[in-house]
Design a protein around this motif. Structure first.
Motif, mmCIF file in Angstrom:
data_model
loop_
_atom_site.group_PDB
_atom_site.id
_atom_site.type_symbol
_atom_site.label_atom_id
_atom_site.label_comp_id
_atom_site.label_asym_id
_atom_site.label_seq_id
_atom_site.Cartn_x
_atom_site.Cartn_y
_atom_site.Cartn_z
ATOM 1 N N ASP A 240 -17.708 7.090 6.710
ATOM 2 C CA ASP A 240 -17.258 7.947 7.807
ATOM 3 C C ASP A 240 -15.742 7.865 7.939
ATOM 4 O O ASP A 240 -15.183 6.783 8.164
ATOM 5 C CB ASP A 240 -17.916 7.516 9.116
ATOM 6 N N GLY A 241 -15.074 8.982 7.764
ATOM 7 C CA GLY A 241 -13.622 9.017 7.838
ATOM 8 C C GLY A 241 -12.926 8.509 6.594
ATOM 9 O O GLY A 241 -11.697 8.517 6.528
ATOM 10 N N GLY A 242 -13.698 8.037 5.610
ATOM 11 C CA GLY A 242 -13.094 7.493 4.398
ATOM 12 C C GLY A 242 -12.517 6.097 4.563
ATOM 13 O O GLY A 242 -11.752 5.637 3.717
ATOM 14 N N PHE A 243 -12.908 5.417 5.656
ATOM 15 C CA PHE A 243 -12.322 4.103 5.938
ATOM 16 C C PHE A 243 -12.938 3.020 5.054
ATOM 17 O O PHE A 243 -14.116 3.059 4.708
ATOM 18 C CB PHE A 243 -12.519 3.734 7.406
ATOM 19 N N GLY A 244 -12.105 2.034 4.729
ATOM 20 C CA GLY A 244 -12.571 0.896 3.960
ATOM 21 C C GLY A 244 -11.639 -0.278 4.114
ATOM 22 O O GLY A 244 -10.632 -0.216 4.819
ATOM 23 N N GLY A 245 -11.982 -1.371 3.451
ATOM 24 C CA GLY A 245 -11.174 -2.578 3.489
ATOM 25 C C GLY A 245 -10.195 -2.614 2.330
ATOM 26 O O GLY A 245 -10.569 -2.434 1.174
ATOM 27 N N LEU A 246 -8.927 -2.835 2.640
ATOM 28 C CA LEU A 246 -7.852 -2.844 1.655
ATOM 29 C C LEU A 246 -7.761 -4.205 0.976
ATOM 30 O O LEU A 246 -7.794 -5.254 1.633
ATOM 31 C CB LEU A 246 -6.530 -2.521 2.341
ATOM 32 N N ALA A 247 -7.634 -4.195 -0.359
ATOM 33 C CA ALA A 247 -7.476 -5.431 -1.130
ATOM 34 C C ALA A 247 -6.521 -5.179 -2.278
ATOM 35 O O ALA A 247 -6.004 -4.077 -2.446
ATOM 36 C CB ALA A 247 -8.836 -5.910 -1.638
ATOM 37 N N GLY A 248 -6.287 -6.220 -3.083
ATOM 38 C CA GLY A 248 -5.387 -6.070 -4.213
ATOM 39 C C GLY A 248 -3.930 -6.299 -3.841
ATOM 40 O O GLY A 248 -3.620 -6.888 -2.804
ATOM 41 N N PRO A 249 -2.989 -5.825 -4.661
ATOM 42 C CA PRO A 249 -1.567 -6.126 -4.469
ATOM 43 C C PRO A 249 -1.023 -5.757 -3.090
ATOM 44 O O PRO A 249 -0.145 -6.447 -2.571
ATOM 45 C CB PRO A 249 -0.882 -5.294 -5.564
#
Length: 324
Positions: A240-249
């Motif tokens: 929903d809304g394209g939300f997610g958890g940010l990871a990586g650099p």
């Protein structure tokens, strides 16, 4: 004092999609470059995973229009170079905790001479169900020769209707209060990214009040409420809304800041010799590993780079070529 983790080399995987089942866990455990492994976070009764909604993408942090949606694959990974950032809306593992405990038994049988710890990552919808999960891992520890630890994930940003308990002082206190008083194995908390002094103080105060229950912190999990848009301006993730958890650099500096701050506050609270830190967030090479160690992490965990490079990433990280 609670038992503390002992792992050499001080390098391991984080609880992530690339620790979902035995096809991932077996090569992680067999690698000479991991000092421990961590399972994906599970619930006693499992999580209602939906392949159409719970997914992730790799993307180029400097150009989000360059992205690749990829389902987790068994090792070795053959992902193309580039697109080193990641965003996910996975939630938790669809496998129940009992299945992970069976996989631990399998690994213990397959590696009878290994003393490498296995960290079982768990959580619960309530403090009571979370404590039940912890007790089940403790019970297994008396059955197998393999050293076990349990990591309590109170930081996943992708569970609908369940904000991370580690952001709320009363919820955090309730979860810690329900835990066994004197755990015979190391017990840790996986924390979300904190951004204000009051959040760090809240966590350290809660851990200090709960002693001797907690012997390590894993910081940090992904940063929630993030969106990657394609070249047409549409969100890429199907949540929903394209939300997610940010990871990586992109999260690496924030994770380093969390480790530095938590180590300082834990020391000031008299927990320098009691609570260790596993640093995680954006480590993909020897330099990132060295930065995490310099920040105060006793050990360093890897997630996104593991998905990109496979288990060989741990060999790359330990090459003695980089200088901080």
């Amino acid at each position: 004092m609670a038992p503390r983790l002992s792992l050499e080399p001080p390098l391991l995987n984080a609880a992530c999609p690339w620790a979902s089942d035995l096809s991932f866990l077996r090569p992680l455990y067999a690698s000479p470059s991991t000092g421990a492994i961590t399972t994906r976070t599970s619930l006693v009764d499992g999580y209602p995973h939906d392949d159409a909604k719970n997914t992730f993408l790799f993307y180029d942090p400097s150009n989000s229009s360059s992205s690749t949606g990829v389902a987790p694959q068994s090792f070795p990974s053959q992902q193309p170079l580039g697109n080193s950032g990641s965003l996910n809306c996975f939630g938790l593992s669809p496998h129940v905790l009992a299945t992970y405990l069976d996989w631990v038994r399998t690994l213990a049988a397959e590696f009878p001479n290994s003393s490498k710890p296995i960290i079982v990552s768990v959580t619960g919808e309530t403090p009571e169900s979370n404590a039940d999960a912890v007790r089940r891992v403790i019970a297994l520890a008396s059955e197998v020769h393999t050293p076990l630890a349990v990591e309590i994930n109170l930081s996943c940003p992708n569970v609908p209707g369940h904000p991370p308990p580690a952001y709320d002082a009363s919820e955090l206190a309730a979860y810690l209060g329900a835990l066994p008083a004197n755990p015979p194995i190391p017990v840790g908390l996986k924390t979300p990214p904190y951004t204000s002094p009051s959040q760090f103080t809240m966590l350290v105060n809660a851990v200090a009040a709960a002693q001797p229950k907690i012997s390590f912190l894993t910081g940090t999990n992904t940063l929630g409420n993030c969106v990657v848009l394609d070249s047409a301006g549409a969100a890429i993730l199907p949540s929903d809304g394209g939300f997610g958890g940010l990871a990586g650099p992109a999260i690496h500096p924030l994770s380093l800041g969390n480790v530095v701050t938590l180590r300082k506050l834990l020391n000031e609270a008299g927990l320098a010799d009691t609570v260790d830190i596993i640093g995680v967030g954006g480590v993909s090479d020897a330099m990132g590993y060295k930065r995490m160690r310099a920040a105060g992490a006793k050990a360093v965990a890897v997630a996104t780079a593991l998905g990109k490079q496979g288990v060989a990433v741990f060999d790359t990280i330990l090459k003695p070529t980089a200088k901080l």
